[in-house]
Design an enzyme around this catalytic site. Structure first.
Site, short mmCIF file in Angstrom:
data_model
loop_
_atom_site.label_atom_id
_atom_site.label_comp_id
_atom_site.label_asym_id
_atom_site.label_seq_id
_atom_site.Cartn_x
_atom_site.Cartn_y
_atom_site.Cartn_z
N GLY A 135 -5.40 7.92 1.97
CA GLY A 135 -5.64 6.67 1.24
C GLY A 135 -7.07 6.54 0.76
O GLY A 135 -7.88 7.47 0.86
N GLN A 136 -7.37 5.35 0.23
CA GLN A 136 -8.69 5.09 -0.36
C GLN A 136 -9.82 5.30 0.66
O GLN A 136 -10.81 5.97 0.39
CB GLN A 136 -8.74 3.66 -0.91
N TYR A 151 -0.22 -9.63 5.60
CA TYR A 151 -1.28 -8.66 5.91
C TYR A 151 -2.30 -9.28 6.87
O TYR A 151 -2.64 -8.69 7.91
CB TYR A 151 -1.94 -8.23 4.61
N LYS A 160 -3.14 -8.30 10.71
CA LYS A 160 -4.47 -7.86 11.13
C LYS A 160 -4.99 -8.73 12.29
O LYS A 160 -5.60 -8.23 13.23
CB LYS A 160 -5.46 -7.89 9.96
N1 LIG Z 1 -9.32 -0.81 0.90
C1 LIG Z 1 -9.80 -1.97 1.29
O1 LIG Z 1 -10.39 -2.71 0.48
C2 LIG Z 1 -9.64 -2.42 2.72
C3 LIG Z 1 -10.22 -3.63 3.12
C4 LIG Z 1 -10.05 -4.06 4.43
C5 LIG Z 1 -9.34 -3.27 5.34
N2 LIG Z 1 -8.79 -2.09 4.93
C6 LIG Z 1 -8.02 -1.32 5.91
O2 LIG Z 1 -8.43 0.04 5.91
C7 LIG Z 1 -7.29 0.88 6.15
C8 LIG Z 1 -7.16 1.91 5.05
O3 LIG Z 1 -7.02 1.23 3.82
P1 LIG Z 1 -6.91 2.03 2.44
O4 LIG Z 1 -7.52 1.17 1.41
O5 LIG Z 1 -7.34 3.42 2.62
O6 LIG Z 1 -5.32 1.97 2.24
P2 LIG Z 1 -4.41 2.93 1.34
O7 LIG Z 1 -3.16 2.20 1.05
O8 LIG Z 1 -5.22 3.50 0.23
O9 LIG Z 1 -4.10 4.13 2.35
C9 LIG Z 1 -3.20 4.03 3.42
C10 LIG Z 1 -2.68 5.40 3.73
O10 LIG Z 1 -1.75 5.29 4.79
C11 LIG Z 1 -0.64 6.13 4.50
N3 LIG Z 1 0.55 5.65 5.21
C12 LIG Z 1 1.38 4.62 4.86
N4 LIG Z 1 2.40 4.53 5.71
C13 LIG Z 1 2.22 5.51 6.63
C14 LIG Z 1 2.95 5.91 7.77
N5 LIG Z 1 4.09 5.31 8.12
N6 LIG Z 1 2.48 6.94 8.51
C15 LIG Z 1 1.34 7.59 8.15
N7 LIG Z 1 0.61 7.26 7.06
C16 LIG Z 1 1.05 6.22 6.32
C17 LIG Z 1 -0.48 6.07 3.00
O11 LIG Z 1 0.22 7.21 2.52
C18 LIG Z 1 -1.94 6.03 2.54
O12 LIG Z 1 -2.42 7.33 2.29
C19 LIG Z 1 -6.08 -0.06 6.29
O13 LIG Z 1 -5.86 -0.34 7.65
C20 LIG Z 1 -6.54 -1.30 5.58
O14 LIG Z 1 -5.87 -2.43 6.06
C21 LIG Z 1 -8.93 -1.65 3.65
#
Ligand SMILES: NC(=O)c1ccc[n+]([C@@H]2O[C@H](COP(=O)([O-])OP(=O)(O)OC[C@H]3O[C@@H](n4cnc5c(N)ncnc54)[C@H](O)[C@@H]3O)[C@@H](O)[C@H]2O)c1
Length: 320
Positions: A11-12, A142, A146
């Site tokens: 992911g991101q 969400y 959290k």
């Molecule tokens: N991006 C933001 O702005 C942000 C802000 C606050 C918190 N977060 C937290 O950071 C974490 C990562 O966020 P992100 O932006 O990289 O999200 P994202 O959606 O880009 O990445 C999530 C990854 O998890 C994988 N995934 C989904 N279901 C799965 C499963 N069942 N088993 C294994 N992998 C699985 C997806 O394929 C994806 O690659 C999350 O917990 C998110 O809540 C992100």
């Protein structure tokens, strides 16, 4: 030697955090996993396995066979996607975390990192400089997941001494991958539109202030928190951290010196209500005190860095 498992690495956040972990600990020390096989192509520099975090047995067997000592659990469904699939979001966000916490307890995992979010705050939380212990009434699935997750982390620490550490990330902005279905995604998408020489239609209104953070700061904060001595960690739910706060109109202004003809319009959609329920800015004095947190990037510095680096990762013409 530490052996690190990253879950949701494709992911991101995972794309950048996994690279930072490999830079710090070496490629033998890191195993990247994601349930999407397609994520494999991002990890030519370290090992990759597919892992669905809903499958606790598969997690247990990987932890055992790979002698995992540290877990970064990043897999989740984010705010905007969560509102479209609330039950699925609750399922993944809760069962995934509980699987990790249970396995950590069972196999005496040394440390866990699990991200929370500013989405734990709600319409009746303080809006400005929202304190660590502010009242919380999240109204997205969400945010609810959290907040429940933060309580589970605290519970596993208090009851079983599982060393789980967490940060309430603001909206994360990076240039190495696209955003994954959150309410702050506009602040990633806008840079792409500018490079594509298209106008940008923003899904939030022009004066919607939100807490944001450049990915480089988010990675730095994560490594710093995970390196901090155990006795310095006074918060076992999740730490507030602050990077910057801006509205769509301001990020647009920050791009004009590089793209003078770039145009923006505003068409708020369902994500506006989510954004309106979140803080405008965050008080992170506890993180500053406990593990010396300090961000390095403001909006102007971030835009300069993204404009320089985005063409290296996407097929865009560099700006001189
Ligand atoms: N991006 C933001 O702005 C942000 C802000 C606050 C918190 N977060 C937290 O950071 C974490 C990562 O966020 P992100 O932006 O990289 O999200 P994202 O959606 O880009 O990445 C999530 C990854 O998890 C994988 N995934 C989904 N279901 C799965 C499963 N069942 N088993 C294994 N992998 C699985 C997806 O394929 C994806 O690659 C999350 O917990 C998110 O809540 C992100």
């Amino acid at each position: 030697m530490s052996k690190i498992l990253v879950i949701g690495a494709g992911g991101q956040l995972g794309t950048e955090l996994t690279k930072a972990l490999v830079n710090k600990y070496g490629n033998e020390a890191v195993l990247a996993t994601d349930f999407q096989e397609a994520a494999r192509s991002k990890f030519d520099y370290c090992r990759f396995e597919t892992l669905n975090i809903m499958d606790k047995e598969a997690l247990a067997s990987l932890v055992q066979s790979e002698n995992i000592t540290i877990i970064y659990h990043l897999a989740a469904i984010l705010s905007a996607m969560g509102e479209k699939n609330p039950v699925q979001a609750w399922d993944l966000n809760m069962t995934g975390l509980l699987n990790v916490l249970e396995i950590a307890k069972e196999f005496s995992i040394e440390k866990i990192f699990w991200p929370s979010s500013i989405a734990v705050f709600g319409p009746n939380s303080d809006k400005e400089k929202t304190p660590q212990k502010a009242f919380k009434d999240p109204n997205t699935v969400y945010g609810i997941s959290k907040l429940a997750g933060e309580h589970w982390c605290e519970y596993y620490f208090n009851k079983y001494r599982v060393d789980v550490r967490s940060i309430r990330y603001p909206g994360l902005i990076g240039y190495k991958s696209l955003a994954g279905g959150g309410t702050t995604d506009y602040a990633v998408d806008i840079y792409h539109k500018a490079f594509e020489q298209e106008n940008y239609e923003c899904f939030l209104s022009e004066n919607t202030y939100l807490p944001m953070m450049y990915m480089k700061d988010a990675i730095q904060a994560t490594l710093q928190l995970m390196d901090a001595p155990k006795e310095k960690i006074s918060v076992r739910s999740s730490y507030n951290i602050s990077g910057m706060s801006f509205a769509p109109a301001e990020i647009y202004q920050s791009l004009l010196p590089y793209f003078p003809n770039f145009k923006i319009s505003y068409a708020p959609d369902f994500r506006q209500a989510i954004a309106d329920s979140w803080p405008n800015s965050i008080d992170d004095s506890v993180a500053q005190q406990d593990w010396n947190w300090k961000p390095a990037f403001d909006l102007a510095k971030m835009t300069a860095d993204i404009v320089e680096n985005l063409p290296l990762y996407f097929n865009y013409k560099a700006i001189k």
